[in-house]
Each structure stands twice: as structure tokens, then as C-alpha cells.
Design a protein around this motif. Structure first.
Motif, short mmCIF file in Angstrom:
data_model
loop_
_atom_site.label_atom_id
_atom_site.label_comp_id
_atom_site.label_asym_id
_atom_site.label_seq_id
_atom_site.Cartn_x
_atom_site.Cartn_y
_atom_site.Cartn_z
N GLN A 264 0.81 -1.21 0.00
CA GLN A 264 0.00 0.00 0.00
C GLN A 264 0.85 1.28 0.00
O GLN A 264 0.50 2.26 -0.66
N GLU A 265 1.97 1.25 0.72
CA GLU A 265 2.85 2.43 0.72
C GLU A 265 3.47 2.64 -0.66
O GLU A 265 3.55 3.78 -1.15
N GLN A 266 3.89 1.56 -1.29
CA GLN A 266 4.49 1.67 -2.63
C GLN A 266 3.44 2.06 -3.67
O GLN A 266 3.74 2.82 -4.60
N LEU A 267 2.22 1.56 -3.51
CA LEU A 267 1.14 1.96 -4.40
C LEU A 267 0.89 3.46 -4.32
O LEU A 267 0.77 4.14 -5.36
N ALA A 268 0.84 4.00 -3.11
CA ALA A 268 0.59 5.43 -2.94
C ALA A 268 1.73 6.25 -3.53
O ALA A 268 1.49 7.30 -4.16
N ALA A 269 2.96 5.79 -3.36
CA ALA A 269 4.10 6.53 -3.92
C ALA A 269 4.06 6.53 -5.45
O ALA A 269 4.27 7.57 -6.10
N ALA A 270 3.77 5.38 -6.03
CA ALA A 270 3.70 5.29 -7.50
C ALA A 270 2.55 6.12 -8.04
O ALA A 270 2.72 6.88 -9.01
N LEU A 271 1.38 6.01 -7.41
CA LEU A 271 0.23 6.74 -7.92
C LEU A 271 0.40 8.25 -7.73
O LEU A 271 -0.01 9.04 -8.59
N GLY A 272 1.05 8.66 -6.65
CA GLY A 272 1.33 10.08 -6.47
C GLY A 272 2.24 10.62 -7.56
O GLY A 272 2.01 11.72 -8.09
N GLU A 273 3.26 9.85 -7.92
CA GLU A 273 4.16 10.25 -9.01
C GLU A 273 3.41 10.32 -10.33
O GLU A 273 3.55 11.29 -11.10
N ILE A 274 2.61 9.31 -10.61
CA ILE A 274 1.89 9.25 -11.88
C ILE A 274 0.84 10.36 -11.97
O ILE A 274 0.65 10.97 -13.03
N ALA A 275 0.18 10.64 -10.86
CA ALA A 275 -0.80 11.73 -10.85
C ALA A 275 -0.14 13.07 -11.14
O ALA A 275 -0.77 13.97 -11.71
N GLY A 276 1.13 13.20 -10.77
CA GLY A 276 1.84 14.46 -11.00
C GLY A 276 1.96 14.83 -12.46
O GLY A 276 2.07 16.02 -12.80
N PHE A 277 1.96 13.83 -13.37
CA PHE A 277 1.96 14.15 -14.79
C PHE A 277 0.67 13.66 -15.47
O PHE A 277 0.61 13.51 -16.68
N ASP A 278 -0.37 13.45 -14.67
CA ASP A 278 -1.69 13.03 -15.13
C ASP A 278 -1.62 11.77 -15.98
O ASP A 278 -2.30 11.64 -17.00
N GLY A 279 -0.79 10.82 -15.54
CA GLY A 279 -0.72 9.53 -16.20
C GLY A 279 -1.82 8.61 -15.71
O GLY A 279 -2.69 8.98 -14.91
N LEU A 280 -1.78 7.39 -16.20
CA LEU A 280 -2.80 6.39 -15.90
C LEU A 280 -2.16 5.17 -15.25
O LEU A 280 -1.19 4.62 -15.76
N LEU A 281 -2.71 4.77 -14.10
CA LEU A 281 -2.28 3.54 -13.43
C LEU A 281 -3.35 2.48 -13.64
O LEU A 281 -4.52 2.70 -13.33
N ILE A 282 -2.93 1.33 -14.16
CA ILE A 282 -3.85 0.20 -14.36
C ILE A 282 -3.48 -0.88 -13.36
O ILE A 282 -2.31 -1.19 -13.17
N VAL A 283 -4.48 -1.47 -12.71
CA VAL A 283 -4.22 -2.23 -11.48
C VAL A 283 -4.84 -3.61 -11.53
O VAL A 283 -6.04 -3.78 -11.80
N HIS A 284 -3.98 -4.62 -11.26
CA HIS A 284 -4.48 -5.96 -10.95
C HIS A 284 -4.90 -5.92 -9.49
O HIS A 284 -4.06 -5.93 -8.58
#
Length: 447
Positions: free
Chosen positions: A166-186
Motif C-alpha cells: 500500500q505504501e508503494q502503491l501510494a508513492a507510485a500513484l502520487g508520481e503518476i498523478a503528478g503528470f496526469d498519467g494512468l495507473l492500471i491495477v491488478h
């Protein structure tokens, strides 16, 4: 219709405005006009009259495991893109695993592209991967043109692509949100999987019990909370549990930027029909019961589920042992998704307009490919010609997949693909496939 090199005519053309008789004009690989069926074609144009066969936009499949390089014996760009073309798919986006190396750095993306370039029979794009420790690689991958980033919340099945906590998910999604990217999740919660009975042996019921619905439901609930907090774009992969649909629908109403896909196997196959030992049906999350399937179709109809994609995840035959605990989890369906879905959709009162929306228009929109997924001026001249009333029986040996394993073996399906066209060129005539002319796609840059 000046400057027209090709006209495709059909009594049934599926357009964004509905199905109608039309003439579709093509020049330089693009659709230039959609005109009345009887409009005269320019003298210099080649005319293909399709009669009552239906002209669809080429399908877009945003969830394909090509496994090339590194596990090319499982699949490969040559065979995967041939299978896609034979099944009416003109664009696919390749998952960042199970290739070696995985697409988790820009250098690994370069390796993947170098392998794919000469083997692509259709257009191919790439997802990046979000794994523990590679937050620094996400922006460079984005800048290099990946369409977004995939992560697992539970073990992926291969050591080189670990799940994120969960901590790594939040870090990755925070980074991706910074450039308005898309995270796709299993989205399966590992705690619930660990607490479930361990799968072993040939009984499908035991395997199904090992992947309970609550694992999907709770993982999706947590993802919604995080996406809402970060105002991030997230996409739920291969939704299997219909129990999550009310939560997803509520999140959409509240403005959470979430989209959802499901897959042909969840929408056409049921747990009740799977024989013991038939691990060609094994996938994660699993194929569930018929009542669950009915609810998934309701989710498609009301918009909670946005699109249908294959999750083509092949392997060699030796990995499909009769033990559901040990067998590789993945279903090969790249060539069969359109007829499988159309067979079920027509039984449930849906139209080809619906199928096109789910399998072409919505997946193209998900990844920002506004030149794909519809028959209208300005789009690429990517087409599928379908005989929707004709049937065929699935013969695994007739498939273009590298390994002739499929959960659809012996099934009689509606919808024969007559031909497939890429940028105005016929690449599949129903019996033979042209040499590769596919392009490697990058994520469109938004202003």
C-alpha cells in the motif's frame, strides 16, 4: 469524394451515429468521408462492395501479454499480432510482463520496441510497469511514450515483476498523478488471498475458493479511496467480481477518475461448466458463477464497466498441468474475443453497436488513441469485416496463437471475420495474412 483511393461499401456500417448503409472513403490510410451507400465513387477509386457483411472499426485490445523477448516460446509479436489480425483486432497494447526484461525502465522499453518493430502485423503500443523501487523510472517511461503503468497488488506469478504494497502503491500513484498519467491495477488483496484455502489438485471448485470475491472487492475499494485523495486516473483490470459494481458506479458518480474493464472469459464462460483438471480455464481473478456473469453484463449495460479486452495470457502446454494450484494462470483468447462476445451479446439482446463501443471505441479512448476505434472522418482506416450470422466451431489447431491452447475449444460461435484492414490495406482476407506493416505507437501528447 475527391482524392479518394478506396471506397468500402456495406449495407451495414457501424458508425458512432448507429449502423447504416454507407460508403466509406479512404485516402492515405485515413477515413475521409462516410457517405450514403449509393453515392457514386470517383473514377480513380477502387470500390469494395461488402454486401450484407458488416463493416466495423478495427478492434482495440489494451490488455495483451505478448511475452517477447524472453518468453517468446509462450507467444511473440509475430504470432500474437497475426492472431489479433485474424480476430479483427488492428491495435493492441502490450503488457509490461511476462517478457524478459519487463517494461519497467525506458531502456527496457527500447529493448521491447526493437524486438517488435519488424514483427508487428498490426499497430502496437506499450504499457510500462510500476514495481517496488522504480518510482524514479515512471516519468522517463511516460516521456518515452508508454500509455500508462501496470501494477499488481498481489503476486504476479513471475519474480521479476513483484507486487506493490500500500505504501508503494501510494508513492507510485502520487508520481503518476503528478503528470496526469494512468495507473492500471491488478486488484486482488493479498491478505484475503493468504487467508483463503490453498489451491491444489484438479478440482475447479477448490481453485475458485482460493480467489474469493472479497479480495477483488476490498482491493478496488482501497484503490478508489486513494484515487479520490490524489485526484488520480486509475483503471481496474479484468474485473471478475460483480460485487464490486455498486462501489464502482458510486465512485464514478462522485467524480472519481476510475475506469473498468472485463474480459471475454468472464462474460462467456462460467464456473459451473469447467471440468476438473481443465486448467486452460485457469486465470486470476477466476471465472465465476453464472449469476455473477449476469451481473457483469448488467454492469456493461449501465456503464459501470467501460470496455472488454482479452487479457490474452498464453503459456506453453507443459505449464497447463491438470493441477489448478500448479498450472499457469492465463487464458488465450486474442483471436476469439470478438466472436465469443458477439455470441453472448446477441443472446442477451445487445447489438454490434454495443460490441464496437466496448471493444473498439472505449479501449481506444482509455489510452487516448483518438485516431482509432470508430468509423468517422479523420480516423485511421482500420476495419473489420464481419459475417455476424455465420457460425464456426473453434479448432485450436486453426488458431494463429503460438501455443494451440484455448478454453473455447469445440465451442460454436457466431461471427466470422471475413477480412481485417490496417490504414486502408487488407492485412487478413480470411485465409491468408499479409507481411507485417504495423506501426509502433506512442501515447499521444496532450496539450
Amino acid at each position: 469524394m475527391s482524392e479518394t483511393e478506396l471506397v468500402l461499401r456495406s449495407r451495414r456500417v457501424v458508425t458512432p451515429q448507429g449502423t447504416r448503409a454507407a460508403s466509406v472513403a479512404v485516402q492515405d490510410g485515413r477515413i475521409t468521408a462516410v457517405l450514403p451507400y449509393d453515392d457514386p465513387a470517383p473514377a480513380e477509386a477502387r470500390v469494395e462492395d461488402l454486401g450484407d457483411d458488416v463493416l466495423l472499426p478495427g478492434l482495440v485490445d489494451t490488455h495483451v501479454h505478448v511475452n517477447d523477448p524472453g518468453r517468446t516460446e509462450w507467444e511473440g509479436f509475430w504470432t500474437a499480432t497475426r492472431a489479433a489480425a485474424a480476430g479483427g483486432i488492428t491495435t493492441l497494447v502490450d503488457m509490461p510482463l511476462n517478457s524478459l526484461p519487463p517494461t519497467t525502465t525506458a531502456a527496457h522499453l527500447d529493448t521491447k520496441r526493437a524486438v517488435a518493430r519488424s514483427k508487428a502485423h498490426i499497430d502496437v503500443g506499450f504499457w510500462g510497469g510500476a514495481i517496488p523501487g522504480n518510482v524514479k523510472d515512471l516519468r522517463p517511461l511516460h516521456d518515452a511514450g508508454v500509455f500508462g503503468f501496470k501494477c499488481f497488488l498481489s503476486p504476479s506469478g513471475v519474480d521479476e515483476f513483484p507486487e506493490v504494497d500500500q505504501e508503494q502503491l501510494a508513492a507510485a500513484l502520487g508520481e503518476i498523478a503528478g503528470f496526469d498519467g494512468l495507473l492500471i491495477v491488478h486488484a486482488e488483496d493479498p491478505g484475503h488471498l493468504d487467508a483463503a484455502p490453498e489451491p491444489h489438485g484438479p478440482k475447479y471448485a477448490d481453485f475458485l475458493a482460493s480467489r474469493p470475491r472479497i479480495s477483488e472487492n476490498d482491493a478496488i475499494a482501497g484503490l478508489i479511496v486513494l484515487a479520490q485523495r490524489l485526484d488520480a486516473r486509475v483503471h481496474v483490470l479484468h474485473l471478475s467480481s460483480s460485487d464490486a459494481l455498486p462501489l464502482i458506479a458510486a465512485a464514478k458518480r462522485e467524480g472519481v477518475r476510475i475506469t473498468v474493464e472485463s474480459c471475454p472469459h468472464f462474460l462467456t464462460l462460467t464456473a459451473e461448466e469447467i471440468p476438473d483438471g481443465a486448467t486452460e480455464f485457469k486465470c486470476c481473478p477466476p471465472i465465476r458463477e453464472a449469476a455473477n456473469q449476469d451481473a457483469l453484463w448488467e454492469g456493461l449495460a449501465d456503464g459501470a464497466i467501460d470496455c472488454i479486452v482479452s487479457d490474452h495470457s498464453p503459456s506453453t502446454a507443459d505449464l497447463k498441468t491438470a493441477d489448478f494450484g500448479a498450472a499457469w494462470g492465463g487464458i488465450s483468447s486474442l483471436q476469439l474475443g470478438l466472436p465469443a462476445i458477439w455470441t453472448e451479446a446477441r443472446e442477451r439482446g445487445h447489438t454490434l453497436d454495443d460490441v464496437v463501443r466496448w471493444m473498439a471505441t472505449a479501449p481506444a479512448a482509455l489510452v487516448g488513441l483518438d485516431r482509432k476505434g470508430a468509423i468517422e472522418p479523420g480516423r485511421d482506416a482500420d476495419f473489420t469485416v464481419l459475417a455476424p450470422e455465420e457460425t464456426f466451431t473453434v479448432d485450436p489447431q486453426a488458431l494463429q496463437h503460438r501455443n494451440k491452447i484455448t478454453a473455447y475449444a469445440g465451442k460454436t460461435l457466431y461471427g466470422v471475420v471475413r477480412s481485417t484492414w490496417l490504414r486502408g490495406r487488407r492485412i487478413n482476407d480470411g485465409t491468408t495474412l499479409a507481411e507485417p506493416t504495423g506501426e509502433l505507437l506512442e501515447r499521444p501528447h496532450r496539450a
